[in-house]
Structures are given as structure tokens and as C-alpha cells.
Design a protein around this motif. Structure first.
Motif, short mmCIF file in Angstrom:
data_model
loop_
_atom_site.label_atom_id
_atom_site.label_comp_id
_atom_site.label_asym_id
_atom_site.label_seq_id
_atom_site.Cartn_x
_atom_site.Cartn_y
_atom_site.Cartn_z
N GLU A 186 9.61 4.30 -3.29
CA GLU A 186 8.35 4.62 -4.04
C GLU A 186 7.02 4.83 -3.35
O GLU A 186 6.50 5.91 -3.20
N GLY B 49 15.35 -4.39 -4.56
CA GLY B 49 14.08 -4.42 -5.05
C GLY B 49 13.39 -3.88 -3.72
O GLY B 49 12.38 -2.90 -4.04
N TYR C 34 15.38 2.26 -10.53
CA TYR C 34 14.89 1.32 -11.63
C TYR C 34 13.65 0.94 -11.33
O TYR C 34 13.00 1.04 -10.32
N GLU C 35 12.97 0.31 -12.48
CA GLU C 35 11.50 -0.12 -12.23
C GLU C 35 11.69 -1.30 -11.70
O GLU C 35 12.11 -2.48 -12.37
N THR C 36 10.93 -1.51 -10.50
CA THR C 36 11.06 -2.86 -9.84
C THR C 36 9.63 -3.58 -9.68
O THR C 36 8.60 -2.59 -9.68
N SER C 37 9.77 -4.85 -9.77
CA SER C 37 8.27 -5.51 -9.58
C SER C 37 8.04 -5.93 -8.31
O SER C 37 7.32 -6.92 -8.13
N PHE C 38 8.92 -5.58 -7.27
CA PHE C 38 8.83 -5.88 -5.96
C PHE C 38 7.70 -5.71 -5.34
O PHE C 38 7.17 -4.71 -5.35
N GLU C 39 7.08 -6.64 -4.59
CA GLU C 39 5.76 -6.58 -3.93
C GLU C 39 6.17 -6.10 -2.50
O GLU C 39 6.90 -6.80 -1.84
N ALA D 273 11.18 -0.15 -4.14
CA ALA D 273 9.68 -0.26 -3.79
C ALA D 273 9.44 0.58 -2.48
O ALA D 273 8.56 1.25 -2.65
#
Lengths: 76, 619
Positions: free
Chosen positions: B258, B251, B74-79, B255
């Protein structure tokens, strides 16, 4: 409803035209369908192409339909 | 429109110490389609960057964790900390705790299943009033446990046993449809008893798990039940623990996946380059409009220590193709994707497909009601699935065309009359079958000739005017010849039949000159191809007839009144839903087929690779 023998034969011939061509189309689609499923087992992306290839012989039954329709015209 | 984006072929070369820098820059530019270098005597392929091994090692671990925890992408915003060591240590830590939880879960599941089978055994024995430990472990006494059919058989058994020995005891309990018995007998009579039991239809049951338990089965059963409840609770907790782990780390994992995939793609890029011991060379293509900007950036980053050569892509090369179409036609590029990309030199047919595909589909579905329903369905799908947002425009355009043809044919869910007023129509599909067929074939002739005209331009561009006239004009002359023959045979024009035949022969000569023997062999195909468009009539007609049948059978129920009206409504809904589904499936498949088989064969070659620039994730 009384139908004379010649009209009956025309109806029969027209039915034969469509059923024989439908059978031929089904036979061809079966062969292609089997191969397409086999190819899909190896590579799933081929679904689109397989589907298209499978409907290609459907033309045969359309020819059958046209001929059947032309034969029916004889009865008029 | 009609032509793909202009491409330039590019060669980038430089010293090896700049390689990583150039790769990084190219990755962020996302414009270069790399041509893979094949190993040759002059230059080997490059070696992956040093980090590649480590990267793939960690990536494998991360992906294994993603799989084990059942995480969906899924699209994650995890830094994520973009540092290999910290990713690796976090992964290893997670791996250890995951293994522990998984192990615990496995053990719990194993004890639950053991207890479940124990519970079954106790459940069978629960009405036998005898301690478990007394059931087993005798030397001089044989025992049998199992089922017989009923009490009569039991009495019979006792009677027969008495004839052999009086040293036996039977305990019995009623079970569902049969009787459970425990028979203790003198070990000497074991054989006879066994054959006797066989004769009476005895079904033996063994109790492999109860050894070591004491007391009555009924008491044990209760204990086991309690134990199972506790175990299940523990299992639930272990599951929760696992879920917590999943929620906590998903997350990070996505990430990391990716990030690592990206890094690995960069690290492995040199495998596509040519390399010597101290330099690298990258060949590829960049869309001409991005060329200037990209080269400037590269030169700036590499401080002009690399050399970039470029020229317009040659038409005969294996140029990757990036289709260029107006916004309306862009979704239809999908049809080229699943067929094959047009080659760089030929006309891109997407625009024509974008016009004719919905029209042919609409001709076949051709019902205002069906068109409206499918429009609503696909509009809802478009809103619901943002991923397919663009793709859904295809069925939406097609539905609009179906509505248009529905108006022309005056059809609303198969009805030609709505609320007593007759719908106006240009052509009634159910009645004017002849006209419908002529119209379908006429559509075919137009469509196929459009194909010849496009083919003419393709030939003109690649082989010159003469071949274009012979190869594509020949077909049109052939059609004209056949038309002459038909018209003069029907006495519509006053030309002798042989005039038409001469035209046909001349066209065959042209085809031979243009396409060689293949053209001659294939000349009957034009008739079958044209006739193939009769499917526009056939599929439409079958759709109409099915709709009418649904309506008529529903009408019968409506006339009978009462609750049968509900049945009629049900027939209408189910019948039209099925017919609509068939109509959409058949309509789109056959419309597509008419394009691929009848239309494209007149001009299309294809076979190009799709432009996929380095840095744009291909998945």
C-alpha cells in the motif's frame, strides 16, 4: 376435443410466428454472445456491457410473441 | 440532482524545486483530476521523481512475495516504518528465508513422489518370494515381468515354453483380475519367448526404480511406507513453517504494498505534467466547491511561489464528471458507470433511472411472494457484504416495487388464492392478457416521452430552442399524428384519415430540420421501441405461467397424500427458487435494457470521463 381445420391453422401460424422469431433472436444472440465473450477475454470489465448487448435482440422474440398473440385473436 | 458537480479547470505552475512539495499536497488534498499532458513542441512531459526507480524495484519484490505466499489483500492496521531502506532490507531478508523454505518444500515433494512410484513397484512385487537384487542384472538369462489374464493362460505358457527349452523358471502371484508373472529364460530363447508372450496377451511391466534395493519386496514396501510417512510429516512441517512466515509477514507486506504504491503514484505523477528544464505545469479540474480551500492550501505550502490559474470549466471541454445525486439515487450511478458517464453539459439521468428501474423491474416480477423473498435475500446480502452495502439498495428498491406490483396483480407465488380467500387485484396477469399488453405499451409511451422531454432540455441547453423543438418536439408531433390516424380509422374521432397523415408528414419535416437525414431514417424506430415495452407483459406472463405450473404439479402430489407431500414441498421449493432466479435475472436485465436502448437513445449522449482525483486509489 374437436378442432376444425381453420382453428388448427391459426394455432399453427401463431406457433410459427413465435418459433421463427425465437430462432432469429437466438441466432442474433449467439453472434453477439460470441463476440462479447471474445471481448471479455481481453478485458473482463466488459461483462456488464456484454450482457446488455447480448439481450438486445430479445426484442425480436417479443415482436414474435405480440404477432402470435394477435394471430390467436383470429380464432375467437 | 440532474446535474453533475460544477467543475473548474485549473492550471498550476511553478519552479521544479517545488514540484515534489506540490505533488505531496495535491495527493493529500484528493481533489485534482489531472489532465494528462501530451508531448508537444512547447513542453515535454515531466520526468518521474528520482525515487521512482527504487520504489518500483522494491514494489515488484513485495508483490512477488505477496503472490508467492498467497496473501489476499485485506485492511491491515500494520504500522510500517516509512523508510525505503528498512522496507527493502526486510523484504530481502524475507525473500531469502522464503526461498529456502520453498526449496526445501520442493525437494520434499520430489522425494515423496519418487517414493510413491517406488511403493507402487514394490506393491506389485510383494507376493513374489524372491529378493529384489535377484530380479535384475543377468547376462545369460532374459527376464520378463508383467501380467497375463489368468491361470489357464499361465499353464498354456508353461506348456508352450517346455516345447522350446527346459531352461526357464516362472514365479507368479495373483493380482486383481489377472496374474503377475516373472519369467526367467535362457537368453538364447528370448525372441521366441517374447513372441509367445505377445500371443498370449502378455502386458509387460517395467521396474525402473528398484535397482539398488535388496531383500524381499514386501519388506521393502514396509520400509518405504515408513519413509513416506516421515517425508509427509516433514512436508507438513515445511508447510507450517511457510504459513508461519505468511502469518508473521502478511501485515508488513500488505502495508508495504500500500505504502509503496502510494509513493510510486506520487513519484510517477510528473509523467502527466508538462515540464521545461526548470518548471512544471499541471492542468486539471477541481470541483468548484473545493476550489478555494485547495488553492489556499497549495499557496500556503508553497509559500506563494507557485501560480494557480482557474476558471469555470467550459461545457464543450473534456470535463471529467462527478455525479451529484440524492442519497436514494446514488447507488444507481452504477448503471451510468457500466454504460457511460453523461457529459458535463447534459442532464444526468441517474435520478430518473432510480425511479423507473425499480418500477419496470417490479412490473415484470410483480408477485408479492417473490418480491418479499428477494427483499429478504438482498437485505441479508447487504448485511453480509459490507462492501456491496450501497449497491444492494438497487435490488432492495426493485424488490419493494415487485411487492407493490404483486399487490396490484394480486399474486402470491403464482397463487391468486391464499387459504381459500381470493386475493384482491386491480389486474390479473394470468387472465387479462390484452389489458396487460396495452398497459405495458402505455408504460412504454410514457417512458419514451419522458426521454423526449429530457432530450428537449438537453437540446435547448446546447443548441437552443429551435433545434430542441424540431428534434425532440418532432417525435411528439409524430406520435400525435399516428394517434390521429388510429383514432379516426377506428371512428372514435370524426377526423378524416388524411388529417393525421398531414400531421405525420409535418412531423417528418420537423425531424429532418432537427436531426437531419438520421431523423428521417430512424422514424420507424419509435414504433419498435414502443412495442419493445411489450416485454413487460411477456416476461411477467412467462413468470406467472411458470409459477402456476409449479403450483399445479405440486398440488397433484399433495392430493395423493402420505410421503408424496414431501415431494410436493420439494417441487414447490425448487420450482419457485428457479423461477425467482429467472425472474430476478430477466427482470433486471430487461429493465436495464429498456433504459439503455429505448430510454437513453431519446436524449443521452454520454462519453465523459469519470472524475477520479489524484490521490484516491483508482483500484
Amino acid at each position: 376435443m374437436a378442432i376444425d381445420i381453420s382453428t388448427g391453422l391459426i394455432a399453427l401460424a401463431s406457433g410459427l410466428a413465435i418459433s421463427a422469431s425465437a430462432f432469429a433472436a437466438a441466432w442474433a444472440e449467439k453472434e453477439i454472445g460470441v463476440a462479447a465473450i471474445g471481448a471479455m477475454a481481453e478485458k473482463e470489465e466488459l461483462f456488464g456491457k456484454g450482457l446488455i448487448l447480448t439481450v438486445i435482440p430479445e426484442t425480436i422474440v417479443i415482436f414474435g410473441l405480440v404477432i402470435a398473440y394477435l394471430i390467436l385473436q383470429l380464432a375467437k | 440532482m440532474l446535474r453533475p458537480y460544477q467543475m473548474s479547470s485549473v492550471i498550476i505552475t511553478g519552479p521544479k524545486n517545488l514540484q515534489e512539495l506540490v505533488i505531496k499536497q495535491l495527493y493529500s488534498l484528493k481533489v485534482l483530476h489531472i489532465a494528462e499532458h501530451a508531448k508537444s513542441e512547447l513542453a515535454d512531459i515531466g520526468a518521474p521523481l528520482e525515487s521512482a526507480n527504487k520504489l518500483s524495484e522494491i514494489l515488484v519484490k513485495v508483490r512477488a512475495l505477496i503472490f508467492a505466499l498467497g496473501i489476499k489483500k485485506y485492511e491491515t492496521s500494520f504500522e510500517i516504518k516509512k523508510d525505503l531502506l528498512s522496507i527493502e532490507s526486510a523484504t530481502d531478508k524475507l525473500n531469502a528465508s522464503l526461498n529456502k523454505s520453498l526449496e526445501e518444500l520442493k525437494n520434499l515433494e520430489a522425494s515423496i513422489s519418487r517414493n510413491e512410484s517406488l511403493k507402487q513397484e514394490f506393491a506389485i512385487l510383494k507376493d513374489i518370494k524372491m529378493p529384489i537384487e535377484s530380479l535384475l542384472g543377468y547376462k545369460s538369462i532374459a527376464n520378463f515381468t508383467g501380467y497375463i489374464k489368468d491361470e489357464t493362460r499361465l499353464a498354456e505358457l508353461k506348456e508352450e515354453l517346455l516345447k522350446i527349452t527346459s531352461n526357464f523358471a516362472i514365479l507368479n502371484a495373483r493380482a486383481k483380475n489377472k496374474v503377475f508373472i516373472v519369467l526367467f529364460i535362457d537368453a538364447k530363447s528370448k525372441e521366441i519367448a517374447s513372441s509367445l508372450l505377445n500371443k498370449l496377451g502378455f502386458l509387460p511391466v517395467s521396474f525402473p526404480n528398484i535397482a539398488g534395493y535388496n531383500g524381499l519386496a514386501a519388506d521393502n514396501l514396509q520400509k518405504i511406507d515408513e519413509e513416506i510417512t516421515i517425508l509427509n510429516k516433514n512436508k507438513e512441517e515445511a508447510r507450517k513453517e511457510l504459513n508461519k512466515l505468511k502469518e508473521e509477514y502478511k501485515g508488513f507486506l500488505v502495508a508495504a504494498d500500500e505504502f509503496l504504491s502510494e509513493q510510486l503514484e506520487k513519484a510517477e505523477a510528473p509523467l502527466k505534467f508538462a515540464a521545461t528544464s526548470s518548471s512544471f505545469l499541471i492542468k486539471g479540474w477541481i470541483p468548484t466547491e473545493d476550489l478555494r480551500k485547495s488553492i489556499d492550501r497549495l499557496n500556503k505550502v508553497a509559500k506563494h511561489k507557485i501560480f494557480v490559474y482557474f476558471e469555470p470549466a467550459i461545457k464543450n471541454g473534456k470535463v471529467p464528471v462527478k455525479l451529484k445525486n440524492p442519497k436514494y439515487a446514488r447507488p444507481f450511478e452504477f448503471f451510468m458507470d457500466i454504460y457511460t458517464m453523461p457529459s458535463y453539459k447534459e442532464i444526468d439521468p441517474t435520478f430518473f433511472v432510480a425511479i423507473t428501474f425499480p418500477l419496470l423491474f417490479g412490473f415484470m416480477l410483480g408477485d408479492f411472494g417473490y418480491g418479499l423473498t428477494s427483499l429478504i435475500i438482498f437485505w441479508a446480502l447487504k448485511k453480509k457484504i459490507p462492501k456491496a452495502n450501497e449497491f444492494m439498495n438497487i435490488p432492495i428498491f426493485a424488490s419493494l416495487a415487485a411487492i407493490l406490483f404483486g399487490l396490484l396483480f394480486g399474486e402470491f407465488f403464482g397463487y391468486e388464492e391464499v387459504f381459500g380467500s381470493h386475493l384482491p387485484h386491480v389486474l390479473s396477469r394470468a387472465e387479462d392478457i390484452n389489458e396487460l399488453m396495452y398497459l405495458a405499451v402505455a408504460v412504454g409511451i410514457v417512458h419514451i416521452n419522458l426521454g423526449f422531454i429530457i432530450g428537449f432540455f438537453n437540446e435547448f441547453n446546447s443548441h437552443g430552442l429551435k433545434t430542441a423543438v424540431y428534434a425532440k418536439g418532432g417525435w411528439i408531433v409524430l406520435e400525435a399524428g399516428v394517434l390521429f390516424i388510429a383514432l379516426s380509422a377506428l371512428n372514435i374521432i370524426s377526423l378524416p384519415v388524411y388529417a393525421g397523415i398531414i400531421v405525420v408528414l409535418f412531423s417528418l419535416f420537423m425531424l429532418y430540420k432537427g436531426e437531419g437525414v438520421r431523423g428521417l431514417v430512424e422514424f420507424p424506430s419509435i414504433f419498435s421501441n414502443t412495442l419493445s415495452y411489450a416485454r413487460l407483459m411477456a416476461i411477467g406472463l412467462s413468470s406467472v405461467v411458470l409459477a402456476v405450473i409449479v403450483n399445479e404439479s405440486a398440488a397433484e402430489f399433495f392430493h395423493q397424500g402420505n410421503f408424496l407431500i414431501l415431494v410436493g414441498v420439494l417441487i414447490l421449493i425448487v420450482g419457485h427458487a428457479v423461477n425467482l432466479m429467472l425472474g430476478i435475472l430477466g427482470g433486471s436485465l430487461h429493465s436495464l435494457r429498456l433504459h439503455y436502448v429505448e430510454f437513453f437513445t431519446k436524449f443521452f449522449h454520454g462519453g465523459a470521463k469519470k472524475y477520479s482525483p489524484f490521490g484516491v486509489n483508482s483500484s
